[in-house]
Design an enzyme around this catalytic site. Structure first.
Site, PDB file in Angstrom:
ATOM      1  N   ASP A 261       0.831  -0.997   0.038  1.00 26.89           N
ATOM      2  CA  ASP A 261       0.199   0.380   0.447  1.00 26.89           C
ATOM      3  C   ASP A 261       0.619   1.482   0.040  1.00 26.89           C
ATOM      4  O   ASP A 261       0.428   2.513  -0.572  1.00 26.89           O
ATOM      5  CB  ASP A 261      -0.529   0.224   1.244  1.00 26.89           C
ATOM      6  CG  ASP A 261      -0.425  -0.076   2.752  1.00 26.89           C
ATOM      7  OD1 ASP A 261       1.105  -0.467   2.845  1.00 26.89           O
ATOM      8  OD2 ASP A 261      -1.085   0.024   3.749  1.00 26.89           O
TER       9      ASP A 261
ATOM     10  N   ARG B 293      13.732  25.293  -2.371  1.00 27.94           N
ATOM     11  CA  ARG B 293      12.921  26.146  -3.413  1.00 27.94           C
ATOM     12  C   ARG B 293      11.295  26.961  -3.052  1.00 27.94           C
ATOM     13  O   ARG B 293      11.071  28.491  -3.391  1.00 27.94           O
ATOM     14  CB  ARG B 293      12.516  25.295  -4.744  1.00 27.94           C
ATOM     15  CG  ARG B 293      13.141  25.075  -5.720  1.00 27.94           C
ATOM     16  CD  ARG B 293      13.277  24.184  -7.250  1.00 27.94           C
ATOM     17  NE  ARG B 293      13.299  23.263  -6.933  1.00 27.94           N
ATOM     18  CZ  ARG B 293      13.078  21.989  -7.921  1.00 27.94           C
ATOM     19  NH1 ARG B 293      12.825  23.126  -9.116  1.00 27.94           N
ATOM     20  NH2 ARG B 293      12.457  21.091  -7.529  1.00 27.94           N
TER      21      ARG B 293
ATOM     22  N   LYS C  60      15.641  34.936 -15.992  1.00 28.08           N
ATOM     23  CA  LYS C  60      14.312  33.850 -17.061  1.00 28.08           C
ATOM     24  C   LYS C  60      13.738  34.700 -15.683  1.00 28.08           C
ATOM     25  O   LYS C  60      13.686  34.621 -14.536  1.00 28.08           O
ATOM     26  CB  LYS C  60      15.070  32.281 -15.798  1.00 28.08           C
ATOM     27  CG  LYS C  60      13.838  31.694 -15.864  1.00 28.08           C
ATOM     28  CD  LYS C  60      14.333  30.106 -16.103  1.00 28.08           C
ATOM     29  CE  LYS C  60      14.043  30.025 -14.523  1.00 28.08           C
ATOM     30  NZ  LYS C  60      14.774  28.826 -14.028  1.00 28.08           N
TER      31      LYS C  60
ATOM     32  N   THR D 146      13.482  19.106 -14.770  1.00 21.73           N
ATOM     33  CA  THR D 146      12.152  19.302 -15.578  1.00 21.73           C
ATOM     34  C   THR D 146      13.656  19.355 -17.124  1.00 21.73           C
ATOM     35  O   THR D 146      13.015  19.037 -18.460  1.00 21.73           O
ATOM     36  CB  THR D 146      11.160  19.834 -16.432  1.00 21.73           C
ATOM     37  OG1 THR D 146      11.413  21.292 -16.722  1.00 21.73           O
ATOM     38  CG2 THR D 146      10.055  20.013 -14.951  1.00 21.73           C
TER      39      THR D 146
HETATM   40  C1  R5P Z   1      15.073  27.213 -10.534  1.00 23.19           C
HETATM   41  O1  R5P Z   1      15.888  28.501  -9.750  1.00 23.19           O
HETATM   42  C2  R5P Z   1      16.087  26.192 -10.313  1.00 23.19           C
HETATM   43  O2  R5P Z   1      17.415  26.984  -9.929  1.00 23.19           O
HETATM   44  C3  R5P Z   1      16.338  25.466 -11.597  1.00 23.19           C
HETATM   45  O3  R5P Z   1      17.054  26.068 -12.804  1.00 23.19           O
HETATM   46  C4  R5P Z   1      15.304  25.001 -11.693  1.00 23.19           C
HETATM   47  O4  R5P Z   1      14.180  24.840 -10.606  1.00 23.19           O
HETATM   48  C5  R5P Z   1      15.230  23.916 -12.986  1.00 23.19           C
HETATM   49  O5  R5P Z   1      14.246  23.454 -13.053  1.00 23.19           O
HETATM   50  P1  R5P Z   1      13.832  23.138 -13.885  1.00 23.19           P
HETATM   51  O6  R5P Z   1      14.530  21.668 -14.650  1.00 23.19           O
HETATM   52  O7  R5P Z   1      12.385  22.515 -14.191  1.00 23.19           O
HETATM   53  O8  R5P Z   1      13.663  24.076 -15.276  1.00 23.19           O
END
Ligand code: R5P
Length: 296
Positions: free
Chosen positions: A37, A95, A192, A224
């Site tokens: 489970d 994060r 970004k 990702t």
């Molecule tokens: C974000 O601020 C982190 O430093 C990474 O850039 C981020 O978590 C990377 O995530 P992903 O590969 O999903 O874009």
């Protein structure tokens, strides 16, 4: 350090073994069983009374499972009379270190509370997402940087032409600066903008010459692969020669590697804080160094 031992949780047995060897300490393992489970059961079959235990157990995916395992192990160790010192190479939820939108749980604050309640007396992690996050811990807490290891690896294993170190976002400026300083190369940080509702990432312009240069994208984690993908495409649009992606924590969820490679990334390089096919760099030496200096 004769009263210290290393305990390898199921998430990080390799690092635990390496650490025990490097520190010349006894290594103990836990028995872990998971039920159909999804529940798990932990058994610690050694006497830990009055021992100081370095509990090595990362909270990489499956994050919640690994976090609960860490809590179970820490709690049992303290019930048995040990003093528990958590070594969590990848600290999940780092994060979410602020209430970015009203009503959001500050997950890192809850993680800190849970670890302390389970009896953890100190924490060592590697490249926490932001140093601000350590402020949630009321126990002695340290984030050790693996950036020098990434830089050394790049120096020794990648034949570079006019390299430029790039952080895919502004939050990584200090990291990329340290990386570039070690290699003696130029660096920039892109901007970004990520929508907190849609997750969409937009790269903002940078005016540094990238044409014909090899790019070393440096990040704390790749999840990702979308941030690296967008940065690679953006830089290739300005004539970048080859793009390499280096990170401390290669979470590499789903098709992350494929996504990055299909946008021109030549190679993805990470450390073993998270086990993966690209975890080429062992972080144990920097952990061992920390314990050698702080525990002796
Ligand atoms: C974000 O601020 C982190 O430093 C990474 O850039 C981020 O978590 C990377 O995530 P992903 O590969 O999903 O874009």
């Amino acid at each position: 350090m004769s009263d210290w031992i290393v305990l390898g949780g199921p998430a990080s047995t390799d690092i635990a073994e390496n650490l025990a060897r490097m520190l010349n300490l006894e290594l103990v393992q836990v028995d872990y069983k998971s039920f159909p489970d999804g529940e798990g059961k932990v058994r610690i079959n050694v006497d830990v009374m009055n021992k100081k235990v370095i509990m090595v157990h990362g909270t990489h995916p499956p994050c919640d499972t690994h976090l609960v395992q860490a809590l179970f192990i820490a709690h049992k160790l303290s019930q048995e009379g040990a003093s528990v010192h958590a070594c969590i190479p990848y600290l999940a939820y780092a994060r979410q270190d602020s209430e970015f939108q009203a009503g959001e749980v500050v997950s890192l604050s809850t993680v800190s509370h849970l670890l302390r309640t389970a009896g953890v007396k100190s924490l060592v992690t590697v490249d926490i997402h932001s140093s601000h996050g350590l402020g949630y811990f009321s126990i002695p807490s340290f984030s050790i940087s693996a950036i020098p290891l990434l830089a050394e690896y790049a120096k020794e294993n990648v034949n570079l032409t006019d390299p430029l170190a790039v952080s895919p976002d502004f939050g990584g400026s200090t990291r990329v600066e340290a990386f570039a300083r070690i290699l003696g190369i130029e660096k920039i940080s892109l901007k970004k903008a990520r929508s907190r509702t849609t997750g969409e990432i937009v790269m903002e312009e940078s005016n540094v010459e990238v044409s014909g240069r090899d790019i070393l994208l440096v990040d704390d984690m790749i999840s990702t692969g979308t941030s690296i993908q967008r940065a690679a495409k953006y830089l290739e649009g300005f004539g970048a020669k080859r793009v390499f992606a280096l990170c401390t924590h290669p979470l590499l969820v789903g098709r992350a590697v494929e996504i990055m490679e299909s946008s021109g990334v030549r190679e993805v390089i990470g450390t073993n804080t998270v086990p993966s096919p690209v975890s080429h760099i062992d972080v144990t030496p920097i952990l061992a160094e920390h314990y050698r200096t702080s525990l002796s």
